[in-house]
Design an enzyme around this catalytic site. Structure first.
Site, short mmCIF file in Angstrom:
data_model
loop_
_atom_site.label_atom_id
_atom_site.label_comp_id
_atom_site.label_asym_id
_atom_site.label_seq_id
_atom_site.Cartn_x
_atom_site.Cartn_y
_atom_site.Cartn_z
CB SER A 1 -1.91 -3.48 1.31
OG SER A 1 -0.80 -4.12 1.73
CG ASN B 1 -5.03 3.86 9.13
OD1 ASN B 1 -5.15 5.05 8.47
ND2 ASN B 1 -3.82 3.86 9.78
CB CYS C 1 7.60 5.37 19.44
SG CYS C 1 9.19 5.89 20.34
CB THR D 1 12.18 -9.95 -11.16
OG1 THR D 1 13.12 -10.00 -11.94
CG2 THR D 1 11.52 -11.45 -11.11
N GLY E 1 0.84 -1.31 0.03
CA GLY E 1 0.01 0.11 -0.10
C GLY E 1 0.81 1.08 -0.02
CB THR E 2 3.98 2.21 1.88
OG1 THR E 2 3.33 1.96 3.07
CG2 THR E 2 4.80 3.54 1.93
CD GLN F 1 -6.90 -0.48 7.54
OE1 GLN F 1 -7.55 -1.34 7.92
NE2 GLN F 1 -5.64 -0.90 7.71
C1 LIG Z 1 -4.92 2.99 5.17
C2 LIG Z 1 -3.64 2.43 5.09
N1 LIG Z 1 -2.98 2.76 3.84
C3 LIG Z 1 -1.80 2.45 3.49
C4 LIG Z 1 -1.05 1.53 4.42
C5 LIG Z 1 0.20 0.66 4.15
O1 LIG Z 1 -0.10 -0.37 3.41
P1 LIG Z 1 1.48 -1.28 3.48
O2 LIG Z 1 1.74 -1.62 4.82
O3 LIG Z 1 1.00 -2.45 2.53
O4 LIG Z 1 2.54 -0.56 2.78
C6 LIG Z 1 -1.94 0.85 5.36
C7 LIG Z 1 -1.40 -0.07 6.53
O5 LIG Z 1 -1.44 0.11 7.63
C8 LIG Z 1 -2.94 1.62 5.96
O6 LIG Z 1 -3.77 1.09 6.92
#
Ligand SMILES: Cc1ncc(COP(=O)(O)O)c(C=O)c1O
Length: 405
Positions: free
Chosen positions: A202, A152, A328, A240, A72-73, A182
């Site tokens: 993700s 999230n 943190c 890849t 997701g990131t 989410q």
């Molecule tokens: C709303 C949201 N976006 C993006 C992410 C990031 O996804 P990933 O852990 O696959 O990089 C998260 C992960 O907690 C998330 O909750």
């Protein structure tokens, strides 16, 4: 010791059927999907099938609109930066919200450093953004809007379809991205109904593998790659492919969508029971997020006069995994940016807990959790200086040697 997992917004266990599939493509059919020989071909086919599974799951028109990446990131980075750079000649204004995941917020911060103008919209007390606020923030320079489908931390659902409709009605083309990490598998996710141009999610939040994600890019959307290398994923994400994880994600998303309604019903019942029991048995507690527009298995609470980290550690000692809303940062526990954006005072936001249920959880586990939480909160409150206790609560922050009064 008994173990109860209530942290499904952080990650989910891999479904055994998915795990078996992943294993097969790690050990038996391990060819490189770009290879022409039979080892490569026998991976290429299921990889493309996974793309079709994703296409179907999100209602995309073409398989070519789906690109796999590491999660997701990375998907959010690709979507936002790729759209921003490609449309720089048309304008430099980007809109997002204060409650986005850091993968969107930090990417926007970086884009601001690179010369883009970024508007971070505030949300209401429930963590929701209004269509009017987005409409009012538009300028003749706006090229991109990024708003998450569901939050999230507190589980609040955003009015994505309505915002998308409003953006579509503008004279100039504004690209609309939603982070659906989410929501997929929990809410209906259809790129046409949501009126989005880009959607990211993700694998590991839907009982699929970690380290795999998807960027949906609507055909005709101006976008450019942010990484360069080979021609994989139509040059959108070179390198890849992680074929075992892609194939696993394909099956995971297919199952998540097929079982969505049944799962949502079950999770809503469990969550409501949990919320009712917590709020009725623990004084000075509150539920965070929208009362109705919320994800099925999601419950976020604030408990006055206790720290989230202390509750988390005490619950962990009873084998219960939940998360707190604190992060943190440089040796101190910072309350969640989401709770602060919702107007929750810092001292109350410190006492937050997030409970996120999943498909293997039971009513009995909910009871076990609440039965443990009640005495934990009581005990911690007795120790709290705010309630006259005065004892030190050890700081849970790794690497921090301070004790907090
Ligand atoms: C709303 C949201 N976006 C993006 C992410 C990031 O996804 P990933 O852990 O696959 O990089 C998260 C992960 O907690 C998330 O909750």
């Amino acid at each position: 010791m008994r173990r109860v997992y209530f942290d499904h917004a952080a990650t989910t266990p891999v479904d055994p059927e998915v795990a078996e599939l992943v294993m097969k493509y790690m050990t038996e059919s391990y060819g490189n999907p770009s290879s022409v020989h039979s080892f490569g071909r026998e991976v290429k086919k299921p990889l493309e099938y996974a793309r079709e599974q994703v296409r179907k799951a999100i209602g995309a028109a073409h398989v070519g609109e789906i690109a796999f990446c590491s999660g997701g990131t990375e998907a959010a980075n690709m979507a936002l930066r790729g759209a921003a750079y490609a449309n720089r000649q048309k304008g430099n204004h980007i809109i997002t919200t204060a409650v986005e995941h850091h993968c969107v917020l930090t990417t926007c911060e970086q884009l601001a450093k690179e010369g883009f103008e970024v508007t971070v919209l505030p949300v209401d007390q429930y963590g929701r953004i209004s269509v009017e606020d987005v409409a009012n923030a538009l300028t003749d320079q706006t090229i991109l809007v990024s708003i998450m489908h569901a939050n999230n931390e507190v589980g609040t659902i955003m009015p994505i379809a309505e915002i998308g409709k409003m953006l579509k009605s503008q004279e100039r083309r504004i690209i609309f991205h939603t982070d659906a990490v989410q929501s997929i598998g929990k809410l209906p996710v259809d790129v046409d109904q949501l009126n989005v141009d880009m959607l990211t999610f993700s694998g590991h939040k839907i009982y699929g593998p970690k380290g795999i994600g998807v960027m949906y890019l609507r055909r005709g959307t101006w976008w450019q790659p942010i990484m360069y290398g080979g021609g994989q994923e139509r040059r959108r994400r070179p390198g890849t492919e992680n074929a075992p994880a892609i194939i696993g994600l394909g099956r995971a998303v297919e199952m998540a969508v097929a079982n969505r309604e049944e799962e949502a019903e079950k999770l809503t019942k469990l969550r409501d029971k949990l919320v009712d029991r917590v709020l009725s048995s623990i004084p000075n507690s509150r539920l965070n997020g929208h009362p109705t527009e919320r994800l099925p298995g999601h419950a976020s609470f604030c408990f006055e006069f206790v720290e989230g980290e202390s509750m988390l550690l005490s619950l962990d000692m009873q084998g219960i995994a939940i998360s707190s809303g604190s992060a943190c940062t440089s040796g101190s526990l910072e309350p969640s940016h989401v709770l602060l954006a919702m107007g929750i005072p810092k001292e109350i936001a410190h006492g937050s807990l997030r409970v996120t249920l999943g498909k293997y959880n039971t009513e009995e586990e909910v009871d076990y959790f609440v039965d443990n939480l009640i005495p934990i909160v009581e005990r911690l409150r007795k120790m709290s200086p705010l309630t006259g206790g005065g004892a030190c609560t050890p700081c849970a922050c790794a690497g921090c040697d301070q004790s907090k009064k």
